[in-house]
Motif scaffolding. Structure first.
Motif: not given
Length: 366
Positions: A157-176
């Motif tokens: 219905l709606s999308l919180d991309v910021d929250l979702i991306s912060k919960c997922i493990k990534v190699p670098t902040e640039k990648f996030r």
């Protein structure tokens, strides 16, 4: 044919991922096919049954924000569930479900596609996902439970991309940052497409009408039985246990690595991400030219049999690191267990392991 339509109040993550098991048990005991609909009370990270939490989730951020990590019984990738979803479970008798996963999704997700089209959206089915103009608006997965088949899905219905991306493990902040940008490009929502969020009651009414029309069924408004609720509460409590949440991580505590490393002249540890139809993550430890331990994880779906991946991992332990011998074991296990898998086959798995065996760190010890 008469089905139950059950609308539940918002639930926490542990109750969300166990509701369909209680309903599947009801169906195994002769109950009616059921369409279950509800949504999350609060955000939670939902990892697939075949995934390792440490590889998928930014645990530091999740703990800091008090966002629970929940492991479901279904395959697929890690998703962050928020109240911005409208979630559904279709739980049916096995004899009413096509055995082929593609046909299963086609039959039971076409009504959801038609609901989205009723809003004037260019919706279509792509594998087990529903897309609008090529952007995913609905993710779905399937599993068997006894004599019941479960299809789990949602409409964003709606999308919180910021929250979702912060919960997922990534190699670098640039990648996030790149991931957040990519998610905005390949995910969409009703709010994004329509400029507003339709009421949930309206979506439920449209879902009922579409399923009745497309499947030739009739819904009766219903509630869960006392037996279903009792089992549901028991299962939700079990799923909140950290032993379950981290079972895949704890099964392979000594091979947590995202790279390849030679440990000694006889020992090497290596990880590879291999893209089959779905992502395969293979981590392999070689000791004295044999597979000492192997972890097979990823966002694939094993509809049956239960415990197939763990059985396969156990069969591969002790096998000499020669691809012909490894492939023979894989083929034998597939022939023996006849798994129904959506996302990879025996050749994909053999190719992923072959890719690891060709790494210099492994070559040096074999």
């Amino acid at each position: 044919m008469s089905w139950r339509f059950v609308s539940l109040p918002p639930q926490d993550g542990y109750h969300m991922i166990t509701s369909f098991v209680a309903v599947a048990e009801y169906i195994n005991n002769g109950g009616k096919n059921t369409f279950l609909v509800f949504y999350a009370k609060e955000p939670f990270v939902n990892v697939g049954v075949h995934q390792e939490v440490w590889l998928e989730v930014d645990l530091e951020f999740a703990r800091k924000m008090g966002i629970p990590v929940v492991r479901r019984d279904l395959g697929g990738g890690t998703v962050v569930i928020t109240p911005g979803e409208h979630d559904y479970f279709i739980v049916i008798r096995q004899e009413d479900a096509p055995k082929n996963p593609n046909e299963l999704y086609q039959k039971f997700l076409t009504p959801v596609v038609n609901v989205l089209r009723s809003y004037g959206l260019n919706a279509s089915l792509r594998d087990q996902d529903i897309v609008v103009n090529g952007k995913k608006i609905s993710g779905n997965g399937a599993m068997t439970h006894g004599n019941a088949v479960v299809i789990a899905g949602n409409i964003l219905l709606s999308l919180d991309v910021d929250l979702i991306s912060k919960c997922i493990k990534v190699p670098t902040e640039k990648f996030r940052d790149k991931m957040a940008k990519d998610m905005s490009e390949w995910l969409t929502s009703l709010e994004k497409e329509l400029g507003y969020i339709p009421p949930r009651e309206e979506i439920n009414k449209k879902l009922k009408e579409a399923f009745e029309k497309d499947l030739g069924i009739k819904f009766e408004e219903s509630t869960l039985t006392p037996e279903e609720i009792e089992l549901w509460e028991k299962l939700a409590k079990e799923k909140a246990n950290e032993e379950w949440i981290f079972y895949k991580d704890n099964r392979h505590p000594d091979i947590h690595t995202e790279r390849c490393v030679k440990i000694s002249s006889a020992v090497a540890l290596c990880h590879v991400d291999y893209k089959a139809r779905k992502l395969l993550r293979i981590t392999l430890k070689v000791v004295n030219r044999k597979i000492d331990e192997i972890s097979i994880s990823g966002d694939f779906f094993v509809m049956s049999p239960k415990g197939f991946i763990e059985y396969l991992e156990d069969k591969l332990r002790g096998v000499p690191v020669r691809i012909d011998e490894i492939k023979e074991v894989i083929v034998n296990v597939f022939n023996e267990k006849k798994p129904i898998i959506f996302g990879f086959d025996e050749n994909d798995l053999a190719n992923a392991i072959a890719e690891i065996l060709n790494k210099p760190e492994i070559q040096e010890v074999i």
